[in-house]
Scaffold this motif. Structure first.
Motif, PDB file in Angstrom:
ATOM      1  N   ILE A  26     -98.868  -3.479  22.609  1.00 10.26           N
ATOM      2  CA  ILE A  26     -99.875  -4.293  23.209  1.00 10.26           C
ATOM      3  C   ILE A  26    -100.223  -3.435  24.405  1.00 10.26           C
ATOM      4  O   ILE A  26    -101.355  -3.131  24.701  1.00 10.26           O
ATOM      5  N   ALA A  27     -99.041  -2.792  25.091  1.00 11.25           N
ATOM      6  CA  ALA A  27     -99.356  -1.905  26.376  1.00 11.25           C
ATOM      7  C   ALA A  27    -100.022  -0.694  26.020  1.00 11.25           C
ATOM      8  O   ALA A  27    -100.814  -0.248  26.393  1.00 11.25           O
ATOM      9  N   SER A  28     -99.629  -0.282  24.619  1.00  9.04           N
ATOM     10  CA  SER A  28    -100.470   1.135  24.208  1.00  9.04           C
ATOM     11  C   SER A  28    -101.766   1.007  23.740  1.00  9.04           C
ATOM     12  O   SER A  28    -102.405   1.967  23.637  1.00  9.04           O
ATOM     13  N   ALA A  29    -102.249  -0.173  23.584  1.00  4.80           N
ATOM     14  CA  ALA A  29    -103.573  -0.692  23.051  1.00  4.80           C
ATOM     15  C   ALA A  29    -104.647  -0.382  24.029  1.00  4.80           C
ATOM     16  O   ALA A  29    -105.762  -0.435  24.203  1.00  4.80           O
ATOM     17  N   ASN A  30    -104.138  -0.392  25.533  1.00  2.76           N
ATOM     18  CA  ASN A  30    -104.980  -0.245  26.725  1.00  2.76           C
ATOM     19  C   ASN A  30    -105.904  -1.243  26.860  1.00  2.76           C
ATOM     20  O   ASN A  30    -107.221  -0.981  26.817  1.00  2.76           O
ATOM     21  N   PHE A  31    -105.531  -2.471  26.966  1.00  3.63           N
ATOM     22  CA  PHE A  31    -106.471  -3.592  27.156  1.00  3.63           C
ATOM     23  C   PHE A  31    -107.357  -3.311  28.475  1.00  3.63           C
ATOM     24  O   PHE A  31    -106.690  -2.570  29.333  1.00  3.63           O
TER      25      PHE A  31
END
Length: 199
Positions: A26-31
């Motif tokens: 989730i962190a690497s998805a750059n929300f």
């Protein structure tokens, strides 16, 4: 089959439940900045510090200039079983201490303070659960003295907590604890990084 939802699907949700390690995806998805207002780390006393950081890095806003950057809530008990490590290198670098335990023991913000009559935690940052609804008072007695300043209160329903106190298999009637030794071998499945104990 398990499939990880696309970022576009996940963006429709404000609450996502995941493991610490999977939170890294989730962190690497750059929300978008500020998408998540809170991160709750359950059982934070049992996770290694790097595992806990995975669940924070890139998910919660950390810019000091942002007035509403989000909040992190660590739940767990630093007096219970901590991270289990087998690596001598990890142990050498104190990775056997969880983020929760380190903060509770070394950060002044989380220390008890004298309120004039006793030492208490700042209720704005620490909530200590004192009512135990699971255990018989005999089970609570020793850890209560050793780790919890005799503050725990046995609140379990009397019928539920004492229903087996006269069981014929107890070594001592009224004391609901049985110690049972396990003879086993510590093994690991061929393709798994997890260690399994086989009896």
């Amino acid at each position: 089959k398990f499939c990880f939802p696309a970022k576009k699907v996940l963006q429709d949700y404000k609450v996502i439940v995941t493991t610490f390690v999977t939170a890294g995806r989730i962190a690497s998805a750059n929300f978008p900045s500020g998408h998540f207002s809170h991160v709750f780390l359950d059982e934070a006393g049992h996770a290694t510090e790097p595992e806990a950081i995975i669940a924070l890095a890139g998910i919660i806003e950390t810019d000091v200039a942002t007035p509403h950057g989000g909040q992190v809530v660590l739940t767990g008990d630093p007096e219970q079983l901590g991270p289990i490590l087998r690596s001598p290198v990890a142990l050498h670098y104190n990775l056997g201490t969880s983020l929760l335990e380190r903060l509770m023991k070394s950060c002044e913000l989380y220390a008890r303070k004298d309120d004039g009559s006793t030492e208490v935690y700042d209720v704005r940052v620490v909530t200590k659960l004192l009512q135990n609804y699971r255990s018989h008072p005999s089970i609570l007695e020793l850890p209560n003295k050793l780790f919890y300043d005799n503050e725990l209160k046995a609140c379990a329903d009397k019928m539920s907590r004492e229903c087996l106190c006269q069981w014929e298999g107890l070594p001592k009637k009224g004391f609901p604890i049985v110690f049972h030794g396990i003879a086993g071998q510590d093994t690991r499945e061929e393709k798994s990084p997890d260690r399994k104990s086989v009896v």
